[in-house]
Design a protein around this motif. Structure first.
Motif, mmCIF file in Angstrom:
data_model
loop_
_atom_site.group_PDB
_atom_site.id
_atom_site.type_symbol
_atom_site.label_atom_id
_atom_site.label_comp_id
_atom_site.label_asym_id
_atom_site.label_seq_id
_atom_site.Cartn_x
_atom_site.Cartn_y
_atom_site.Cartn_z
ATOM 1 N N THR A 179 28.141 17.029 37.308
ATOM 2 C CA THR A 179 29.419 16.633 36.725
ATOM 3 C C THR A 179 29.790 17.611 35.616
ATOM 4 O O THR A 179 28.928 18.224 34.981
ATOM 5 C CB THR A 179 29.333 15.211 36.138
ATOM 6 N N GLY A 180 31.101 17.779 35.408
ATOM 7 C CA GLY A 180 31.574 18.628 34.322
ATOM 8 C C GLY A 180 31.651 20.101 34.641
ATOM 9 O O GLY A 180 32.091 20.888 33.797
ATOM 10 N N TRP A 181 31.224 20.513 35.810
ATOM 11 C CA TRP A 181 31.232 21.919 36.208
ATOM 12 C C TRP A 181 32.177 22.102 37.405
ATOM 13 O O TRP A 181 32.238 21.254 38.295
ATOM 14 C CB TRP A 181 29.837 22.386 36.611
ATOM 15 N N THR A 182 32.875 23.237 37.400
ATOM 16 C CA THR A 182 33.713 23.602 38.539
ATOM 17 C C THR A 182 32.854 24.311 39.587
ATOM 18 O O THR A 182 32.042 25.175 39.244
ATOM 19 C CB THR A 182 34.865 24.513 38.099
ATOM 20 N N HIS A 183 33.032 23.937 40.847
ATOM 21 C CA HIS A 183 32.268 24.527 41.942
ATOM 22 C C HIS A 183 33.212 25.232 42.917
ATOM 23 O O HIS A 183 34.263 24.688 43.262
ATOM 24 C CB HIS A 183 31.509 23.444 42.725
ATOM 25 N N SER A 184 32.807 26.411 43.357
ATOM 26 C CA SER A 184 33.525 27.015 44.484
ATOM 27 C C SER A 184 33.282 26.153 45.721
ATOM 28 O O SER A 184 32.346 25.354 45.767
ATOM 29 C CB SER A 184 33.042 28.451 44.724
ATOM 30 N N SER A 185 34.130 26.305 46.713
ATOM 31 C CA SER A 185 34.056 25.414 47.881
ATOM 32 C C SER A 185 32.727 25.499 48.606
ATOM 33 O O SER A 185 32.293 24.538 49.257
ATOM 34 C CB SER A 185 35.198 25.738 48.844
ATOM 35 N N ASN A 186 32.039 26.646 48.516
ATOM 36 C CA ASN A 186 30.775 26.802 49.243
ATOM 37 C C ASN A 186 29.552 26.492 48.374
ATOM 38 O O ASN A 186 28.423 26.539 48.845
ATOM 39 C CB ASN A 186 30.657 28.220 49.814
ATOM 40 N N ALA A 187 29.793 26.198 47.059
ATOM 41 C CA ALA A 187 28.676 25.840 46.176
ATOM 42 C C ALA A 187 28.362 24.363 46.409
ATOM 43 O O ALA A 187 28.812 23.473 45.662
ATOM 44 C CB ALA A 187 29.043 26.119 44.730
ATOM 45 N N TYR A 188 27.596 24.117 47.454
ATOM 46 C CA TYR A 188 27.463 22.779 48.012
ATOM 47 C C TYR A 188 26.595 21.871 47.146
ATOM 48 O O TYR A 188 26.951 20.745 46.828
ATOM 49 C CB TYR A 188 26.883 22.905 49.420
ATOM 50 N N ILE A 189 25.428 22.370 46.742
ATOM 51 C CA ILE A 189 24.467 21.560 45.991
ATOM 52 C C ILE A 189 24.174 22.255 44.654
ATOM 53 O O ILE A 189 23.936 23.461 44.612
ATOM 54 C CB ILE A 189 23.160 21.378 46.781
ATOM 55 N N SER A 190 24.195 21.454 43.535
ATOM 56 C CA SER A 190 23.911 22.054 42.223
ATOM 57 C C SER A 190 23.020 21.180 41.347
ATOM 58 O O SER A 190 22.762 21.524 40.197
ATOM 59 C CB SER A 190 25.227 22.337 41.489
ATOM 60 N N PHE A 191 22.540 20.050 41.877
ATOM 61 C CA PHE A 191 21.735 19.149 41.049
ATOM 62 C C PHE A 191 20.642 18.496 41.888
ATOM 63 O O PHE A 191 20.901 17.985 42.983
ATOM 64 C CB PHE A 191 22.629 18.065 40.440
ATOM 65 N N ASP A 192 19.416 18.524 41.341
ATOM 66 C CA ASP A 192 18.260 17.878 41.979
ATOM 67 C C ASP A 192 17.874 16.689 41.108
ATOM 68 O O ASP A 192 17.326 16.841 40.001
ATOM 69 C CB ASP A 192 17.097 18.866 42.082
ATOM 70 N N SER A 193 18.166 15.479 41.578
ATOM 71 C CA SER A 193 17.914 14.284 40.776
ATOM 72 C C SER A 193 16.424 13.993 40.612
ATOM 73 O O SER A 193 16.027 13.238 39.718
ATOM 74 C CB SER A 193 18.604 13.067 41.402
ATOM 75 N N ASN A 194 15.584 14.586 41.458
ATOM 76 C CA ASN A 194 14.141 14.365 41.333
ATOM 77 C C ASN A 194 13.593 14.934 40.027
ATOM 78 O O ASN A 194 12.683 14.376 39.428
ATOM 79 C CB ASN A 194 13.389 14.996 42.512
ATOM 80 N N VAL A 195 14.140 16.065 39.596
ATOM 81 C CA VAL A 195 13.622 16.722 38.392
ATOM 82 C C VAL A 195 14.677 16.859 37.301
ATOM 83 O O VAL A 195 14.370 17.278 36.182
ATOM 84 C CB VAL A 195 13.042 18.111 38.734
ATOM 85 N N GLY A 196 15.941 16.516 37.588
ATOM 86 C CA GLY A 196 16.993 16.544 36.578
ATOM 87 C C GLY A 196 17.448 17.923 36.177
ATOM 88 O O GLY A 196 17.967 18.122 35.078
ATOM 89 N N THR A 197 17.292 18.916 37.079
ATOM 90 C CA THR A 197 17.668 20.291 36.741
ATOM 91 C C THR A 197 18.967 20.697 37.431
ATOM 92 O O THR A 197 19.386 20.109 38.430
ATOM 93 C CB THR A 197 16.568 21.283 37.173
ATOM 94 N N PHE A 198 19.585 21.714 36.844
ATOM 95 C CA PHE A 198 20.641 22.472 37.501
ATOM 96 C C PHE A 198 19.932 23.204 38.647
ATOM 97 O O PHE A 198 19.046 24.020 38.411
ATOM 98 C CB PHE A 198 21.226 23.455 36.487
#
Length: 538
Positions: A393-412
């Protein structure tokens, strides 16, 4: 004949006895009239009209408790204050007695008594501001009145050394206190009556108004009490005018340059906010400084020796402990540029309650920029776990930037697994755009790890404008202010310095490519993790 005389005598005695008994039985006082009770603090005032034959009486309450009183024949209405009553609703019963001790029937009245339980819930009306009118006169300003309040009382020592007080009536929001010795403590408290007929008053806890005054800065009455020099077109007073576009600018001369501010009375503060020139020009920014305080503009104590950042954003300096003074002095020892004049836009003081002004723009903070990062709640690739991979949340993603967060470890985390159906990314961009002022900065990117250096290419980038450059142009495009190869510098903090000459908009983020390494390593995924981003003044 003797029997008749005996009968008549007996009848006379019986009749006399009956008459006497009838007089005793029918002549006690009547009940009291017009009985009323008025509540107080652990007591009540009772008013009633007593029968003419009454001489004393009793007020009963609770289980057999009573208070005796004497009828005042000079008064039509009797007034009795009943003490030591319990808090809450009670019934008072009044009886009177005549001179023979004969008692009237009781008459009751219900009244609510107030005490500590009511006291505990009281709060003071908020003191908004205080203004010093003269060395012996102040004006105090308060917020709106509170329910059941009747006013605010100010308690002080007057100029004759005598304890004094004044009351600000309900409905007023300010009061002038004259002939006050401002060298001594003075207090205020809000006064309450829970009902309009309450015979006493409650007060909220006394507030030390002198300390409250010391924490109220009144910047509009500050003056300049001394200065090492000034340019006529950029006067010393500009440092306290609540305008960051104006500056105090000295003429060329031997460093240090200094300025003294008189706050007109002693103030208590915990530190200061400092704003450099918004357009530094050739003079540039002040660098090393000392901050001193004084009560007489003669004897000075150094509170802080530190370094201003070369930056037009507001800077904050907190002292080790609170200080009290009437005067403060800032001495600029040198500049970031090799010049012998200096300039300052604005200064404000702060404490735990107030700040003298809201001048300057704080350095913007990246949204959702550190661990634990927050995802958008989506479920982009449930094959590896429901809800595990999401978008930040709070970040702009290009259309192909599909995944940016891993909830298992809480990292970008950027992640692909082409063999499983999560497509590879070419020239993916994840970024935020910020408005920023002139100055020197550093962007720290805490790069975590990648599964393999061959599975991803990623740059951390700062660029002019609102668009991130393409991955293959990061190194060459003039819009890029700074960058770092996060894969080559993984497991470390990448500090990227950059400089802004004029207020502008910048974009911060990453550009990346992911590569399939399944054929070479048997690992189906490609990833890169980041622990955090932090923008700092340099």
């Amino acid at each position: 004949m003797k029997n008749l005389a005996y009968l008549l005598s007996s009848l006379f005695i019986f009749t006399a006895l009956c008459v006497g008994c009838t007089e005793e039985g029918v002549n006690p006082p009547s009940v009291v009239g017009e009985l009323n009770a008025f509540p107080g603090k652990y007591r009540a005032k009772v008013e009633f009209q007593a029968p003419a034959e009454s001489v004393t009486g009793k007020v009963f309450h609770g289980s057999g408790n009573f208070q005796e009183f004497t009828i005042d024949k000079a008064e039509t209405t009797q007034t009795i204050t009943v003490e030591n009553l319990p808090e809450g609703e009670i019934t008072l019963r009044v009886v009177t007695l005549n001179s023979k001790g004969e008692t009237s029937d009781p008459k009751g009245v219900v009244v609510t008594i107030y005490g500590d339980n009511y006291q505990k819930g009281l709060m003071n009306r908020k003191l908004l501001n205080q203004r010093t009118l003269s060395p012996t006169s102040i004006e105090m300003f308060f917020d709106d009145n509170i329910s059941e309040e009747i006013g605010v009382r100010i308690l002080f020592t007057n100029t004759s050394g005598v304890s004094d007080s004044v009351m600000m009536p309900l409905g007023n929001q300010s009061i002038v206190i004259n002939n006050i010795d401002l060298g001594k403590a003075y207090y205020f408290c809000t006064v309450f009556k829970p009902t309009s007929d309450f015979i006493d008053e409650f007060t909220a806890p006394h507030i030390d108004a002198k300390e409250a005054a010391m924490k109220n800065f009144e910047k509009d009455i500050w003056t300049i009490a001394g200065v090492s020099g000034e340019d006529p077109a950029a006067a010393a007073k500009n440092i306290i005018d609540n305008e960051v576009e104006t500056v105090w600018h000295t003429q060329q001369g031997t460093m240090p340059h200094w300025i003294i501010v008189d706050m007109q009375s002693e103030k208590k503060f915990d530190g200061f906010h400092f704003v450099q020139a918004q357009e530094p020009g050739t003079t540039g920014y002040a660098r090393r400084f000392t901050f001193e305080i004084s009560s007489d503009n003669k004897n000075w104590t150094v509170i802080s020796e530190d370094r201003f950042k070369a930056n037009s954003h507001k800077q904050t300096f907190k002292f080790k402990e609170s200080v009290v003074s009437r005067y403060f002095k800032i001495s600029v020892l040198d500049n970031h540029n090799p010049t012998t004049s200096t300039q300052i836009a604005e200064i404000d003081l702060f404490n735990d309650l107030n700040v003298s002004g809201t001048n300057g723009v704080s350095l913007p903070v990246l949204i959702n920029g550190k661990q634990p990062f927050q995802g958008d709640g989506s479920d982009l690739f449930p094959l590896v776990g429901a809800g595990r991979f999401q978008k930040l949340t709070g970040w702009t993603h290009s259309s192909n930037a599909y995944i940016s967060f891993d909830s298992n470890v809480g990292t970008f985390c950027v992640w692909s697994a082409a063999v499983w159906g999560a497509p590879l990314v070419t020239n993916g961009k994840i970024y935020q755009t910020l408005d920023i002022l002139p100055g020197s900065f550093v962007l720290d990117i805490d790069a975590a790890h990648t599964t393999s250096p061959d599975c991803v290419d990623m740059y951390g980038v700062i660029a002019h404008g609102t668009v991130m450059p393409d991955h293959n142009r990061v190194i060459s495009t003039p819009e890029v202010l700074g960058f770092s190869d996060l894969v080559a510098n993984q497991k470390s903090v990448n500090s990227i310095p950059f400089t802004i000459e004029k207020a502008t908009r910048i974009t911060i983020g990453v550009v990346y490519n992911t590569h399939d390494i399944f054929g070479a390593t048997g690992i189906p995924w490609s990833d890169m993790n980041i622990n955090g981003f932090e923008l700092l003044m340099k």
